[in-house]
Design an enzyme around this catalytic site. Structure first.
Site, PDB file in Angstrom:
ATOM      1  N   CYS A  49      42.635 -78.937 -41.943  1.00 32.46           N
ATOM      2  CA  CYS A  49      41.645 -79.774 -41.403  1.00 32.46           C
ATOM      3  C   CYS A  49      42.023 -80.419 -40.158  1.00 32.46           C
ATOM      4  O   CYS A  49      43.056 -81.330 -40.291  1.00 32.46           O
ATOM      5  CB  CYS A  49      40.973 -80.771 -42.380  1.00 32.46           C
ATOM      6  SG  CYS A  49      39.773 -81.811 -41.927  1.00 32.46           S
ATOM      7  N   CYS A  52      41.734 -84.629 -41.108  1.00 30.40           N
ATOM      8  CA  CYS A  52      42.346 -85.054 -42.304  1.00 30.40           C
ATOM      9  C   CYS A  52      43.537 -86.145 -41.568  1.00 30.40           C
ATOM     10  O   CYS A  52      44.027 -85.738 -40.511  1.00 30.40           O
ATOM     11  CB  CYS A  52      42.863 -84.130 -43.157  1.00 30.40           C
ATOM     12  SG  CYS A  52      41.707 -83.634 -44.407  1.00 30.40           S
ATOM     13  N   HIS A 111      39.291 -85.615 -47.866  1.00 33.83           N
ATOM     14  CA  HIS A 111      38.289 -84.609 -47.314  1.00 33.83           C
ATOM     15  C   HIS A 111      37.244 -83.758 -47.982  1.00 33.83           C
ATOM     16  O   HIS A 111      36.285 -83.330 -47.521  1.00 33.83           O
ATOM     17  CB  HIS A 111      39.611 -83.239 -47.078  1.00 33.83           C
ATOM     18  CG  HIS A 111      39.113 -81.932 -46.568  1.00 33.83           C
ATOM     19  ND1 HIS A 111      38.911 -81.641 -44.965  1.00 33.83           N
ATOM     20  CD2 HIS A 111      38.449 -80.946 -47.343  1.00 33.83           C
ATOM     21  CE1 HIS A 111      38.467 -80.504 -44.906  1.00 33.83           C
ATOM     22  NE2 HIS A 111      38.057 -80.133 -46.185  1.00 33.83           N
ATOM     23  N   ASN A 149      25.692 -84.532 -38.943  1.00 32.30           N
ATOM     24  CA  ASN A 149      25.553 -83.050 -39.288  1.00 32.30           C
ATOM     25  C   ASN A 149      26.299 -82.935 -40.480  1.00 32.30           C
ATOM     26  O   ASN A 149      27.517 -83.065 -40.444  1.00 32.30           O
ATOM     27  CB  ASN A 149      25.990 -82.137 -38.435  1.00 32.30           C
ATOM     28  CG  ASN A 149      25.055 -82.369 -37.181  1.00 32.30           C
ATOM     29  OD1 ASN A 149      23.732 -82.556 -37.021  1.00 32.30           O
ATOM     30  ND2 ASN A 149      25.637 -81.954 -35.771  1.00 32.30           N
ATOM     31  N   SER A 157      30.889 -78.396 -38.172  1.00 27.98           N
ATOM     32  CA  SER A 157      32.101 -77.517 -37.845  1.00 27.98           C
ATOM     33  C   SER A 157      33.098 -77.699 -39.044  1.00 27.98           C
ATOM     34  O   SER A 157      34.183 -76.984 -39.313  1.00 27.98           O
ATOM     35  CB  SER A 157      32.585 -77.939 -36.745  1.00 27.98           C
ATOM     36  OG  SER A 157      32.901 -79.047 -36.807  1.00 27.98           O
ATOM     37  N   HIS A 160      35.009 -81.940 -43.911  1.00 27.66           N
ATOM     38  CA  HIS A 160      35.579 -83.479 -44.128  1.00 27.66           C
ATOM     39  C   HIS A 160      34.383 -84.596 -43.434  1.00 27.66           C
ATOM     40  O   HIS A 160      33.837 -84.191 -42.391  1.00 27.66           O
ATOM     41  CB  HIS A 160      36.797 -83.450 -42.953  1.00 27.66           C
ATOM     42  CG  HIS A 160      37.399 -84.817 -43.457  1.00 27.66           C
ATOM     43  ND1 HIS A 160      38.675 -84.787 -43.687  1.00 27.66           N
ATOM     44  CD2 HIS A 160      37.110 -86.096 -43.223  1.00 27.66           C
ATOM     45  CE1 HIS A 160      39.324 -86.240 -43.817  1.00 27.66           C
ATOM     46  NE2 HIS A 160      38.099 -87.050 -43.530  1.00 27.66           N
ATOM     47  N   HIS A 162      32.202 -86.686 -42.023  1.00 26.27           N
ATOM     48  CA  HIS A 162      32.382 -87.466 -40.523  1.00 26.27           C
ATOM     49  C   HIS A 162      30.889 -87.415 -39.871  1.00 26.27           C
ATOM     50  O   HIS A 162      30.038 -86.514 -40.417  1.00 26.27           O
ATOM     51  CB  HIS A 162      33.203 -86.653 -39.593  1.00 26.27           C
ATOM     52  CG  HIS A 162      32.759 -85.205 -39.217  1.00 26.27           C
ATOM     53  ND1 HIS A 162      32.880 -84.040 -40.047  1.00 26.27           N
ATOM     54  CD2 HIS A 162      32.067 -84.719 -38.208  1.00 26.27           C
ATOM     55  CE1 HIS A 162      32.415 -83.190 -39.506  1.00 26.27           C
ATOM     56  NE2 HIS A 162      31.867 -83.351 -38.424  1.00 26.27           N
ATOM     57  N   GLN A 164      28.907 -88.705 -35.775  1.00 27.22           N
ATOM     58  CA  GLN A 164      29.098 -88.765 -34.527  1.00 27.22           C
ATOM     59  C   GLN A 164      28.375 -89.986 -33.923  1.00 27.22           C
ATOM     60  O   GLN A 164      27.227 -90.411 -34.547  1.00 27.22           O
ATOM     61  CB  GLN A 164      28.796 -87.468 -33.863  1.00 27.22           C
ATOM     62  CG  GLN A 164      29.373 -86.144 -34.257  1.00 27.22           C
ATOM     63  CD  GLN A 164      29.636 -85.000 -33.300  1.00 27.22           C
ATOM     64  OE1 GLN A 164      29.348 -84.994 -32.119  1.00 27.22           O
ATOM     65  NE2 GLN A 164      28.945 -83.868 -33.971  1.00 27.22           N
TER      66      GLN A 164
HETATM   67  P1  H2U Z   1      30.104 -81.564 -36.142  1.00 25.90           P
HETATM   68  O1  H2U Z   1      29.777 -83.136 -36.801  1.00 25.90           O
HETATM   69  O2  H2U Z   1      28.720 -80.772 -35.603  1.00 25.90           O
HETATM   70  O3  H2U Z   1      30.777 -80.779 -37.176  1.00 25.90           O
HETATM   71  O4  H2U Z   1      31.028 -81.866 -34.907  1.00 25.90           O
HETATM   72  C1  H2U Z   1      32.250 -82.276 -35.145  1.00 25.90           C
HETATM   73  C2  H2U Z   1      32.796 -82.597 -33.684  1.00 25.90           C
HETATM   74  O5  H2U Z   1      34.121 -82.889 -33.796  1.00 25.90           O
HETATM   75  C3  H2U Z   1      32.307 -81.739 -32.539  1.00 25.90           C
HETATM   76  O6  H2U Z   1      31.637 -82.431 -31.711  1.00 25.90           O
HETATM   77  C4  H2U Z   1      34.663 -82.561 -32.425  1.00 25.90           C
HETATM   78  C5  H2U Z   1      33.686 -81.467 -31.823  1.00 25.90           C
HETATM   79  O7  H2U Z   1      33.696 -81.247 -30.470  1.00 25.90           O
HETATM   80  N1  H2U Z   1      36.056 -82.340 -32.472  1.00 25.90           N
HETATM   81  C6  H2U Z   1      36.998 -82.887 -32.005  1.00 25.90           C
HETATM   82  O8  H2U Z   1      36.582 -83.978 -31.080  1.00 25.90           O
HETATM   83  N2  H2U Z   1      38.384 -82.528 -32.004  1.00 25.90           N
HETATM   84  C7  H2U Z   1      38.633 -81.582 -32.879  1.00 25.90           C
HETATM   85  O9  H2U Z   1      39.881 -81.590 -33.004  1.00 25.90           O
HETATM   86  C8  H2U Z   1      37.681 -80.571 -33.550  1.00 25.90           C
HETATM   87  C9  H2U Z   1      36.397 -81.033 -33.380  1.00 25.90           C
HETATM   88 ZN    ZN Z   2      40.074 -82.837 -43.779  1.00 26.10          ZN
END
Ligand code: H2U
Ligand code: ZN
Length: 341
Positions: A49, A52, A111, A149, A157, A160, A162, A164
């Site tokens: 992940c 994490c 996670h 999301n 994606s 974990h 999270h 934004q």
């Molecule tokens: P989601 O909440 O839609 O899963 O998006 C996760 C965000 O995390 C996504 O905008 C960012 C992606 O650009 N990300 C990072 O900044 N660093 C990473 O190593 C992977 C994902």
């Molecule tokens: Zn994680």
């Protein structure tokens, strides 16, 4: 109400000015479309992940061994943190520069634990982070959009937990529509639109969760099957203005609401949620009331989702399940004990 709500009808969304087609008589129709697998419950730590503690992100940078909420600049930001130049002058091929900042907020180091399975104090820490981010970015940007999301079905994606935050120099479309609608209502009625909605709904059939400070309802005009609107029962324009007590009672409501969501179909309930508060624009924000939206896609089980397609894309949103029945279903499952505990 003089119209029959058991027959096809349309409902008005006073927050956006849009309409929703409601078709209660279609609830029983057979389903032969897509069936997707529910998301499995993840372990507390996943070495693969990128969110994490201690793990490397896609860009190569490693996360610290964080033990609470952790915020970092999105490695793939959708916006550039500097002012671009000007606007085009062709009225048919119009564009304007957009500047902003994108950050990722890890809710906790665990996670496997999404919001409903965090302790109230941990949810309170997430709320404090949302408020801090809003206050800080609001000094530089007109709009600060906090959102989450959740679940692969919503394009998330990574499991974990999270969210934004995207801050922009301009006011995007949804908050702009809400700004205009709340402003017009306030000018005409002399009261806040969403305070009136909260008062009207507090004792009603669309309530899902309620305490002294907060109210979660399936709005009368909901478009998504189990959409909810989370409203303060006091006047407040932006998240940083919430007192400590109001944040604690918000943590309780968030935990209970998301627990109900997960218990409804015995799955980690996917959704997109986010906060709308007064934009950081010059002038009075008296017409604004802070609130959150939850937009979950599930319709009938952990694998049967609602699609916003044909008629929705070309005409207007449509739903079969009534908001009143959706609220009843959410009330009928536990808001206290999560199915996985
Ligand atoms: P989601 O909440 O839609 O899963 O998006 C996760 C965000 O995390 C996504 O905008 C960012 C992606 O650009 N990300 C990072 O900044 N660093 C990473 O190593 C992977 C994902
Ligand atoms: Zn994680």
């Amino acid at each position: 109400m003089t119209i029959d709500l058991t027959r096809p009808h349309r409902r008005f969304n006073p927050l956006t000015g849009g309409w929703v087609q409601v078709s209660p008589q279609r609830m029983g129709r057979p389903w032969q479309g897509e069936v997707t697998e529910p998301d499995p419950l993840p372990p507390p730590y996943d070495p693969a992940c990128y969110l994490c503690p201690g793990n490397a992100r896609v860009g190569g940078e490693a996360n610290p061994a964080y033990d609470g909420v952790y915020v970092f600049a999105n490695d793939f930001p959708a916006l550039a943190d500097e002012e671009g130049g000007g606007t085009g002058d062709d009225p048919l091929l119009r564009a304007e520069a957009s500047a902003g900042v994108c950050r990722v907020i890890c809710f906790s180091p665990d996670h496997g634990k999404s919001l409903p399975r965090l302790a109230p104090a941990q949810i309170r820490a997430v709320i404090d982070c949302w408020a801090e981010q809003t206050a800080e970015l609001g000094q530089r940007f007109q709009n600060v959009q906090v959102f989450e999301n959740k679940g692969a079905m919503m394009g998330c994606s990574n499991p974990h937990p999270h969210g934004q935050v995207w801050a922009t120099a301009h006011l995007p479309e949804e908050p702009a529509a809400e700004d205009a609608q709340q402003r017009a209502y306030f000018a005409q009625a002399g009261r806040s639109l969403l305070r009136d909605v909260a008062e009207r709904e507090a004792a009603g059939e669309r309530v899902v969760e309620i305490n002294d400070d907060w109210l979660a309802v399936v709005p009368f005009w909901a478009a998504w099957p189990f959409e909810t609107l989370l409203l303060p029962r006091f006047a407040v324009q932006r998240m940083p203005d919430l007192t400590g007590g109001q944040r604690d009672s918000l943590a309780e409501v968030l935990k209970a609401l998301t627990t109900r969501y997960d218990n409804l179909f015995g799955t980690s309930f996917p959704y997109s949620m986010g906060w709308h508060g007064a934009p950081f624009t010059a002038g009075s924000a008296d017409h604004w009331q802070l609130h959150a939206h939850f937009y979950p896609p599930l319709l009938r089980s952990a694998s049967v989702r609602k699609f916003m397609v044909g008629y929705e894309m070309l005409a207007e949103p449509q739903r079969d399940l009534t908001p009143e029945r959706a609220a009843e279903m959410l009330r009928s499952v536990s808001g206290l004990v999560h199915y996985a505990d």
